[in-house]
Design a protein around this motif. Structure first.
Motif, PDB file in Angstrom:
ATOM      1  N   THR A 178      39.820  46.886  40.283  1.00 54.80           N
ATOM      2  CA  THR A 178      39.164  46.329  41.467  1.00 54.80           C
ATOM      3  C   THR A 178      37.691  46.123  41.176  1.00 54.80           C
ATOM      4  N   ALA A 191      32.834  36.340  40.567  1.00 60.75           N
ATOM      5  CA  ALA A 191      34.128  36.576  41.213  1.00 60.75           C
ATOM      6  C   ALA A 191      35.219  35.688  40.618  1.00 60.75           C
ATOM      7  N   LEU A 192      34.878  34.435  40.365  1.00 59.06           N
ATOM      8  CA  LEU A 192      35.852  33.489  39.813  1.00 59.06           C
ATOM      9  C   LEU A 192      36.357  33.961  38.462  1.00 59.06           C
ATOM     10  N   ARG A 193      35.436  34.422  37.608  1.00 61.19           N
ATOM     11  CA  ARG A 193      35.824  34.885  36.273  1.00 61.19           C
ATOM     12  C   ARG A 193      36.598  36.206  36.353  1.00 61.19           C
ATOM     13  N   ALA A 194      36.226  37.073  37.292  1.00 64.22           N
ATOM     14  CA  ALA A 194      36.961  38.332  37.449  1.00 64.22           C
ATOM     15  C   ALA A 194      38.399  38.063  37.850  1.00 64.22           C
ATOM     16  N   ARG A 195      38.591  37.110  38.760  1.00 62.20           N
ATOM     17  CA  ARG A 195      39.951  36.761  39.162  1.00 62.20           C
ATOM     18  C   ARG A 195      40.735  36.206  37.975  1.00 62.20           C
ATOM     19  N   GLY A 196      40.065  35.400  37.161  1.00 64.38           N
ATOM     20  CA  GLY A 196      40.718  34.863  35.970  1.00 64.38           C
ATOM     21  C   GLY A 196      41.105  35.938  34.969  1.00 64.38           C
ATOM     22  N   LYS A 215      41.352  42.508  40.931  1.00 67.42           N
ATOM     23  CA  LYS A 215      41.383  42.377  42.391  1.00 67.42           C
ATOM     24  C   LYS A 215      39.937  42.386  42.864  1.00 67.42           C
ATOM     25  N   LEU A 216      39.619  41.559  43.853  1.00 64.91           N
ATOM     26  CA  LEU A 216      38.221  41.341  44.235  1.00 64.91           C
ATOM     27  C   LEU A 216      37.911  41.808  45.650  1.00 64.91           C
ATOM     28  N   ASP A 262      38.167  31.841  50.187  1.00 63.76           N
ATOM     29  CA  ASP A 262      38.432  31.678  48.753  1.00 63.76           C
ATOM     30  C   ASP A 262      39.485  32.659  48.264  1.00 63.76           C
ATOM     31  N   PHE A 302      39.414  36.221  48.772  1.00 58.91           N
ATOM     32  CA  PHE A 302      38.942  37.550  48.405  1.00 58.91           C
ATOM     33  C   PHE A 302      38.886  38.474  49.624  1.00 58.91           C
TER      34      PHE A 302
END
Length: 416
Positions: A210, A224-229, A233-234, A250, A252
């Motif tokens: 997380t 956030a975009l790269r973490a999701r990739g 979990k965000l 988006d 999250f």
């Protein structure tokens, strides 16, 4: 020129030159500008000072400005992002430099003043450090400096406050606010480089964990975009209701920081504000939580609070310090709370910095051609903003359509 510099070791220059040579082929916009500047010499007879993170991409910007005929000096905008071999390579190529990795606060301040002794005609600033120093301590330079350009969100905020109070000493251009900058540098650049710095330093998995991103501006969106990739979990923490709604839509989770504190494995601050994670949050965190900052200054994670709450602390890996709290929980602070992507990594990829630094070079040229600008903060002209993005598309072999005369008329005329 070389004797006027402050650096760690000139013998490191060959290593720095190799780094600069690596980024050049990946910066086609700056290559195009470099070629034109070499022919036209728009800065002949001028002194230009750059206060930036001193790594390969900024070095190439400095050399591009120098190719335009200027005498150039550089100074660090962050003591932990300075690469000593890059500084040496610049000095070896005739650029005056004042920086070394790990400079103390006193050394860092001394470097700023040494750089300002250069008495520049124009400046490129990062975080507003040069402008702030001139206003506070070097007011004799106000009549000398003719203008400058600012790179970062934090710097633009500071300049906007100065402008509002009527304190801006010369015209400044908010390069950060150009579309060709923040849509790419802030979003894709920050997103990739933050995780690059975290992953190379921790060597830990991101997938399944997380991540709490504090701040959902363009930099926060990118993180956030790269973490999701990466499979995380965000949780997004915000104070702006519009941005919070945006994060929710988006896909999250949106929570308060206190609510997120017990759940997150990674905390990344991207707000540009002070005291964001503090004594109210540290005791709530889970064992092993990792804290990183991607804002300009090391003030977002309250290091004093963390130190006071800790019963012991030690450095466990390069750029990672462990703090053991009274409840036995261990939390880990990265890169002394400074910019993790530059202090623990190499900063943004060359391709996105190419656009940002192309804008910087062109805006200094713009200032030399528009000497009647008043002491205010200005936006990048749309025509130059578009020019940089078109140069990038051309370098990729891409073409786009243009509006017809009829379409332009339709868009401009309310009666159509």
């Amino acid at each position: 020129m070389k004797n006027c510099s402050s650096l760690k070791d000139i013998a490191l220059a060959p290593s720095g030159k190799l780094k600069i040579d690596w980024v050049k082929p990946n910066m086609p916009v700056l290559n195009c500008i470099h070629e034109r500047f070499s022919k036209e010499q728009p800065f002949k007879g001028l002194r230009i000072l750059l206060c930036l993170h001193l790594e390969a991409k900024t070095a190439y910007l400095a050399l591009t400005v120098k190719a335009g005929g200027a005498e150039v000096a550089v100074v660090a905008s962050n003591p932990l992002s300075t690469q000593d071999d890059i500084v040496a390579a610049l000095v070896d190529q005739g650029v005056r430099a004042h920086a070394w990795y790990g400079a103390t606060e006193e050394e860092y301040t001394a470097h700023l003043h040494e750089a300002l002794d250069f008495e520049p005609d124009y400046i490129i600033d990062d975080g507003g450090d040069l402008v702030s120093t001139i206003i506070r301590d070097r007011r004799e330079l106000i009549s000398k400096v003719k203008g400058g350009a600012e790179e970062t969100t934090t710097g633009v905020k500071r300049l906007r406050a100065m402008d509002k109070e009527g304190l801006l000493p010369f015209p400044m251009i908010a390069v950060n606010d150009a579309r060709s900058k923040f849509l790419f540098d802030n979003r894709y650049g920050t997103g990739q480089s933050v995780w690059d710095g975290i992953m190379r330093s921790t060597n830990l998995v991101v997938a399944g964990k997380t991540v709490c991103v504090v701040g959902y501006g363009w930099c926060g969106r990118g993180v956030a975009l790269r973490a999701r990739g990466l499979g995380a979990k965000l949780i997004i923490c915000e104070v702006d209701p519009v941005k919070a709604n945006e994060a929710w839509m988006d896909g999250f989770e949106v929570r308060t920081l206190r609510a997120a504190a017990p759940e997150a494995d990674y905390f990344i601050t991207v707000t540009g504000n002070i005291n964001v994670i503090n004594k109210n949050h540290f005791p709530l965190m889970k064992n092993g939580a990792i804290l990183a900052n991607a804002g300009h200054f090391d003030v977002e994670i309250n290091k004093q609070d963390l130190a006071e709450l800790a019963v012991s602390r030690r450095t466990v890996r390069s750029n990672i310090e462990e703090f053991t709290l009274e409840n036995g929980v261990k939390v880990y602070l990265m890169a002394e709370g400074r910019l993790v992507n530059l202090a623990a990594g190499d900063g943004h990829p060359a391709e996105v910095m190419d656009m940002s630094f192309g804008l910087q070079a062109l805006m200094v040229e713009y200032l030399t051609k528009n000497k009647d600008l008043k002491k205010h903060l200005y936006k990048v002209p749309d025509v130059i903003d578009d020019e940089v993005s078109l140069m990038r598309l051309t370098s990729l072999g891409l073409q786009i359509d243009s509006l017809t005369e009829e379409q332009e008329k339709y868009l401009a005329d309310w009666q159509e």
